[in-house]
Design an enzyme around this catalytic site. Sequence first.
Site, PDB file in Angstrom:
ATOM      1  CB  ALA A 112      98.746  53.956  35.639  1.00 43.02           C
ATOM      2  CB  ALA A 113      97.289  48.982  34.239  1.00 44.03           C
ATOM      3  N   PRO A 114      94.797  48.746  36.435  1.00 48.38           N
ATOM      4  CG  PRO A 114      92.838  47.920  36.903  1.00 48.38           C
ATOM      5  CD  PRO A 114      93.879  48.188  37.189  1.00 48.38           C
ATOM      6  N   GLY A 115      93.873  51.537  36.404  1.00 52.30           N
ATOM      7  CA  GLY A 115      93.295  52.917  36.156  1.00 52.30           C
ATOM      8  C   GLY A 115      92.508  53.361  37.469  1.00 52.30           C
ATOM      9  CE  LYS A 117      95.198  53.086  44.585  1.00 50.03           C
ATOM     10  NZ  LYS A 117      95.076  51.670  44.061  1.00 50.03           N
ATOM     11  CB  CYS A 233      96.983  46.439  48.260  1.00 51.26           C
ATOM     12  SG  CYS A 233      97.480  45.393  46.988  1.00 51.26           S
TER      13      CYS A 233
HETATM   14  N1  SAM Z   1      97.239  51.779  40.335  1.00 50.34           N
HETATM   15  C1  SAM Z   1      96.238  50.601  39.835  1.00 50.34           C
HETATM   16  C2  SAM Z   1      94.834  50.959  40.219  1.00 50.34           C
HETATM   17  O1  SAM Z   1      94.626  51.756  41.119  1.00 50.34           O
HETATM   18  O2  SAM Z   1      94.002  50.586  39.308  1.00 50.34           O
HETATM   19  C3  SAM Z   1      96.785  49.407  40.539  1.00 50.34           C
HETATM   20  C4  SAM Z   1      98.230  49.188  40.121  1.00 50.34           C
HETATM   21  S1  SAM Z   1      98.851  47.545  40.693  1.00 50.34           S
HETATM   22  C5  SAM Z   1      98.783  47.370  42.447  1.00 50.34           C
HETATM   23  C6  SAM Z   1     100.600  47.614  40.169  1.00 50.34           C
HETATM   24  C7  SAM Z   1     100.840  47.739  38.745  1.00 50.34           C
HETATM   25  O3  SAM Z   1     102.309  47.745  38.552  1.00 50.34           O
HETATM   26  C8  SAM Z   1     100.456  46.546  37.921  1.00 50.34           C
HETATM   27  O4  SAM Z   1      99.523  47.159  36.859  1.00 50.34           O
HETATM   28  C9  SAM Z   1     101.825  45.733  37.412  1.00 50.34           C
HETATM   29  O5  SAM Z   1     101.359  45.654  36.062  1.00 50.34           O
HETATM   30  C10 SAM Z   1     102.477  47.104  37.416  1.00 50.34           C
HETATM   31  N2  SAM Z   1     103.914  46.921  37.428  1.00 50.34           N
HETATM   32  C11 SAM Z   1     104.565  45.907  37.689  1.00 50.34           C
HETATM   33  N3  SAM Z   1     105.913  45.931  37.217  1.00 50.34           N
HETATM   34  C12 SAM Z   1     106.299  47.137  37.181  1.00 50.34           C
HETATM   35  C13 SAM Z   1     107.210  48.074  36.776  1.00 50.34           C
HETATM   36  N4  SAM Z   1     108.724  47.447  37.210  1.00 50.34           N
HETATM   37  N5  SAM Z   1     107.145  49.013  36.558  1.00 50.34           N
HETATM   38  C14 SAM Z   1     105.941  49.955  36.713  1.00 50.34           C
HETATM   39  N6  SAM Z   1     104.772  48.953  36.972  1.00 50.34           N
HETATM   40  C15 SAM Z   1     104.858  47.859  37.031  1.00 50.34           C
END
Ligand code: SAM
Length: 461
Positions: A112-115, A117, A233
Amino acid sequence: MTLPSLFVQRMQAFLGPEEFAAFHRALQQRPVVGLRVNTLKISPTDFLRKVDWTLEPVPWCPEGFYLRSEDVRPGKHPYHAAGLYYLQDPSAMAPAALLDPQPGEWVLDLAAAPGGKTTHLAARMQNQGLLVANDVQPRRLRELAHNLDRWGATHTVVTQALPGRLARFFGPVFHRVLVDAPCSGEGMFRKDPKARSTWSPSLVQRCAQMQRGILKAAAHLVRPGGYLLYSTCTFAPEEDEGVIARFLDEHPEFEVVPVPHVPGFSPGRPDWLQPPGPETLRHAVRLWPHQVEGEGHFLVLLRRREGPEPEPARTPRRRAVPAEALRFYRAFVKETLTEDPVPQERLALFGAHLYALPPDAPDLKGLPVIRWGWWLGTVKKGRFEPSHALALALHPQQAKEVVAYPPDHPHLRTFFAGGAWSSPGPEGWVLVLVEDHPVGWAKRVQGRLKSRAPRWLRRWE
Ligand code: SAM
């Protein structure tokens, strides 16, 4: 802009010379600026009336706009600090719009981070039901929590767990799950030089492997009849259609759902896999920078077939808030607010932090939880200190004392800088507003208001 040469070779092979030239030209253009209105706080129509910025609608997201004005710094504007909008690439507005969560549902945002979505999901759910936002990176989780505070999200739990752990903990209880997977980031090349410099074919392979693991866990979290939206992405078919083809093979209980067509959306490309993937993958969506105004994205909506109802999640054994903490909170409410913002049965104390739990929150004991719902404040040194999250989700009418300033007022600048200014009136907590939207707390002592803006907010000014 220089692209990795192996990436160029791959894309030339996938797209053919003519389309590759259009794609390459698009990558040399400046990225557009996207802004999504926070419908928890204001309607898009009222927002458009409020600002004199040039905004044009994003075709796939009714609350999303292209910001065309060149002279606006939207990240620095007090309306941003008030949580009236989130700055987001328009393509990244598609996943939550297509997952379409409903008020009252249980929804999980697994990465989810940084949020970006999560805030979109929370707004669509109108702060009703339960939204669990999870990630694994502490620094990004902090940013997620701050964004949710600013947004006024009150029904969101933030966890820091590997997806497998969440699957074992919850089981198939969620109506909708979003997997916005970590990926090789090819779709961000135009915006993010680091994405260009860290890309390699082996990164694509490593990401695909990680995505398969995350999706496997996600499959166990979706309830029968529920939805799973997978997005990346990146353009790499190994991480897009390839990951989903394998998932469908291993999970016959899931099927691809066609999504409403929007001009500019391109179909998935199962024919780019070796051997070719199932034709249903044409219902996936590819967003190309030469076809839409936005960065590169891939998304696919899956539905778990109907089946037996899952066991209900464990209900919490609520421990009453200790009497002393409750007394401090009650004294604050009596002095500062016109009404109790939450019923007492939803209050819970974790360490020194007082929360309002989402009404039907399950028992989360045993999970690493960063936020348990709406953080109201902290009990310390014999008093209750309200949180920024409380201020940002209050309605101005709920505060006894408010000060309201127009966006360009110098006192607002002082507030964001953490300073103090003269303001006669009763002593105590005062809700600071930009027009009629809270931006935080100040405390009045002897006719002066002292800003209590959190440090992380100060960078906005
Ligand atoms: N959904 C976010 C947004 O819209 O702001 C962007 C998410 S970003 C594409 C992918 C996220 O997956 C990163 O924040 C990363 O820390 C997290 N991540 C990496 N490995 C992961 C795992 N095994 N399980 C869950 N999240 C993971």
